[in-house]
Motif scaffolding. Structure first.
Motif, mmCIF file in Angstrom:
data_model
loop_
_atom_site.group_PDB
_atom_site.id
_atom_site.type_symbol
_atom_site.label_atom_id
_atom_site.label_comp_id
_atom_site.label_asym_id
_atom_site.label_seq_id
_atom_site.Cartn_x
_atom_site.Cartn_y
_atom_site.Cartn_z
ATOM 1 N N UNK A 12 24.591 24.916 21.049
ATOM 2 C CA UNK A 12 25.253 25.943 20.246
ATOM 3 C C UNK A 12 25.311 27.282 20.983
ATOM 4 N N UNK A 13 24.186 27.678 21.580
ATOM 5 C CA UNK A 13 24.154 28.951 22.311
ATOM 6 C C UNK A 13 25.124 28.895 23.491
ATOM 7 N N UNK A 14 25.031 27.806 24.255
ATOM 8 C CA UNK A 14 25.893 27.674 25.418
ATOM 9 C C UNK A 14 27.363 27.653 25.054
ATOM 10 N N UNK A 15 27.689 26.894 24.009
ATOM 11 C CA UNK A 15 29.095 26.800 23.602
ATOM 12 C C UNK A 15 29.610 28.143 23.107
ATOM 13 N N UNK A 16 28.753 28.864 22.363
ATOM 14 C CA UNK A 16 29.160 30.161 21.817
ATOM 15 C C UNK A 16 29.451 31.156 22.950
ATOM 16 N N UNK A 17 28.507 31.311 23.872
ATOM 17 C CA UNK A 17 28.679 32.269 24.954
ATOM 18 C C UNK A 17 29.780 31.840 25.915
ATOM 19 N N UNK A 18 29.875 30.540 26.141
ATOM 20 C CA UNK A 18 30.919 30.040 27.028
ATOM 21 C C UNK A 18 32.299 30.326 26.446
ATOM 22 N N UNK A 19 32.419 30.152 25.121
ATOM 23 C CA UNK A 19 33.705 30.413 24.476
ATOM 24 C C UNK A 19 34.074 31.887 24.579
ATOM 25 N N UNK A 20 33.087 32.761 24.348
ATOM 26 C CA UNK A 20 33.358 34.196 24.467
ATOM 27 C C UNK A 20 33.811 34.536 25.882
ATOM 28 N N UNK A 21 33.114 33.960 26.861
ATOM 29 C CA UNK A 21 33.459 34.236 28.258
ATOM 30 C C UNK A 21 34.858 33.733 28.588
ATOM 31 N N UNK A 22 35.162 32.523 28.144
ATOM 32 C CA UNK A 22 36.475 31.959 28.444
ATOM 33 C C UNK A 22 37.590 32.760 27.780
ATOM 34 N N UNK A 23 37.312 33.284 26.568
ATOM 35 C CA UNK A 23 38.307 34.122 25.892
ATOM 36 C C UNK A 23 38.637 35.356 26.736
ATOM 37 N N UNK A 24 37.597 35.998 27.282
ATOM 38 C CA UNK A 24 37.813 37.186 28.098
ATOM 39 C C UNK A 24 38.540 36.845 29.402
ATOM 40 N N UNK A 25 38.219 35.688 29.957
ATOM 41 C CA UNK A 25 38.902 35.289 31.189
ATOM 42 C C UNK A 25 40.387 35.027 30.937
ATOM 43 N N UNK A 26 40.694 34.530 29.747
ATOM 44 C CA UNK A 26 42.112 34.340 29.416
ATOM 45 C C UNK A 26 42.814 35.688 29.229
ATOM 46 N N UNK A 27 42.063 36.669 28.700
ATOM 47 C CA UNK A 27 42.647 37.996 28.509
ATOM 48 C C UNK A 27 42.897 38.701 29.839
ATOM 49 N N UNK A 28 42.004 38.438 30.814
ATOM 50 C CA UNK A 28 42.105 39.103 32.119
ATOM 51 C C UNK A 28 42.033 38.055 33.233
ATOM 52 N N UNK A 29 43.072 37.240 33.360
ATOM 53 C CA UNK A 29 43.015 36.086 34.277
ATOM 54 C C UNK A 29 42.909 36.455 35.747
ATOM 55 N N UNK A 30 43.283 37.672 36.112
ATOM 56 C CA UNK A 30 43.280 38.058 37.528
ATOM 57 C C UNK A 30 42.120 38.968 37.909
ATOM 58 N N UNK A 31 41.170 39.125 37.005
ATOM 59 C CA UNK A 31 40.033 40.010 37.265
ATOM 60 C C UNK A 31 38.906 39.208 37.916
ATOM 61 N N UNK A 32 38.827 39.272 39.232
ATOM 62 C CA UNK A 32 37.817 38.496 39.965
ATOM 63 C C UNK A 32 36.404 38.973 39.673
ATOM 64 N N UNK A 33 36.247 40.264 39.457
ATOM 65 C CA UNK A 33 34.903 40.779 39.178
ATOM 66 C C UNK A 33 34.401 40.237 37.844
ATOM 67 N N UNK A 34 35.290 40.135 36.848
ATOM 68 C CA UNK A 34 34.914 39.537 35.568
ATOM 69 C C UNK A 34 34.568 38.070 35.763
ATOM 70 N N UNK A 35 35.394 37.365 36.527
ATOM 71 C CA UNK A 35 35.138 35.939 36.765
ATOM 72 C C UNK A 35 33.791 35.729 37.453
#
Length: 336
Positions: A72-95
């Motif tokens: 649950x913890x992993x899925x929750x944080x992973x989902x939040x992270x993936x959402x941000x990566x979709x918002x900023x797909x070209x931000x290497x520092x975020x990735x």
């Protein structure tokens, strides 16, 4: 109760439709529907306003009053992270930052029977970032990829990733040594690690000498003595030469114009230059052969400075100065 159940039960208790809740939060009704089905999670920036709207605190919303599973913890944080990566797909520092977070979560879940596939996602991100236009992100990602390949025993890939690191990269030496150990090339591993230790030891010694200088510039003799002792102890502990160990106390004695002490230390320092250094911690490093031809090159600049620098006039006036210097001057000039 899981977060999706909290959202659904509190929404229903408040008599709100999914559309009404979505309107209050500024999101779409399908988004709320996915939250309640556990298919997605709210953006982290929405959590405070969502908790207030539902009339609960964040602990209740996130079910922190109950134990969450690793999944649950992993899925929750992973989902939040993936959402941000979709918002900023070209931000290497975020990735790169997300990859580091996922690696940390993977370590957290290391003892569990079931683990979310976080590490693989992390290294997919590192591999992407290794092609970044940002040299800092590019090298840091290549470093993580090399470390992973070494850990997994993929020596060919590790060798390839190490070529992406500049010669001055702070972890290149250690990683290369780890790779050589995996390859059974122990002698090379010894040499690389000793080179790393020797380099860092000298860097630390140099840093302490700078701090000693700064203390003397400010007239803080007590603090200067602290750094002097630290430099001397560091040189001894890390197996540096007597020349390195004596540099700080000689420098301090010179500034304090302590003639007898400075002369004694100078004698020991000159002696160290004219005798082979036998390193206990650096047995695999190539030894310099200080021959009769090379020794004058080391001694001459020092002896010239002692003879000509006005700051050392007090030392030249010390009884016994000529007796200390003469043997070394003879080594430089040859027999008269």
């Amino acid at each position: 109760m899981k977060i999706n159940d909290v959202i659904r039960t509190r929404r229903q208790a408040l008599g709100l439709t999914q559309e009404a809740l979505a309107q209050r939060l500024g999101v779409s009704a399908p988004a709320v529907n996915k939250w309640e089905k556990g298919l997605n999670y709210p953006d982290i920036t929405l959590l405070p306003v969502l908790a207030r709207t539902l009339g609960v605190d964040l602990n209740t919303l996130l079910s922190f009053q109950e134990d969450l599973s690793d999944q649950e913890i992993g899925a929750f944080l992973n989902t939040l992270a993936q959402d941000k990566l979709r918002d900023f797909p070209n931000n290497d520092r975020l990735a790169y930052s997300v990859a580091g977070m996922l690696e940390g979560l993977d370590v957290l879940f290391a003892s569990g029977d079931t683990r979310p596939p976080l590490q693989e996602t992390a290294f997919q991100l590192y591999q992407r970032c290794a092609g970044s236009a940002d040299p800092q992100i590019r090298e840091a990602s290549a470093c993580r990829m090399a470390a992973r390949c070494i850990h997994q025993g993929d020596t060919e890939e590790a060798e390839r990733w190490l070529t992406h690191l500049s010669p001055s990269h702070p972890q290149r030496g250690e990683l290369t040594a780890s790779l050589r150990r995996k390859q059974g090339r122990q002698e090379e591993a010894w040499t690389l690690l000793e080179q790393e230790l020797f380099s860092r030891a000298h860097s630390l010694e140099t840093l302490l000498l700078h701090l000693l200088d700064l203390s003397l510039e400010e007239g803080d003799q007590e603090q200067a003595q602290v750094f002097c002792q630290a430099a001397e102890n560091t040189a001894a502990a890390l197996g540096l030469s007597d020349y390195a160990a004596l540099s700080a106390p000689l420098q301090l004695a010179m500034v304090q114009k302590d003639g007898p002490k400075a002369l004694t230390l100078l004698d020991r320092l000159l002696h160290s230059l004219s005798h082979p250094w036998v390193p206990a911690l650096y047995r695999h490093l190539p030894r310099k052969n200080e021959t009769e031809e090379t020794l004058p090159l080391l001694l001459r600049p020092l002896l010239d400075q002692l003879q000509q620098d006005p700051d050392y006039a007090f030392l030249r006036a010390q009884p016994g100065y000529d007796a200390v210097i003469s043997p070394y001057r003879a080594l430089v000039t040859g027999p008269q």
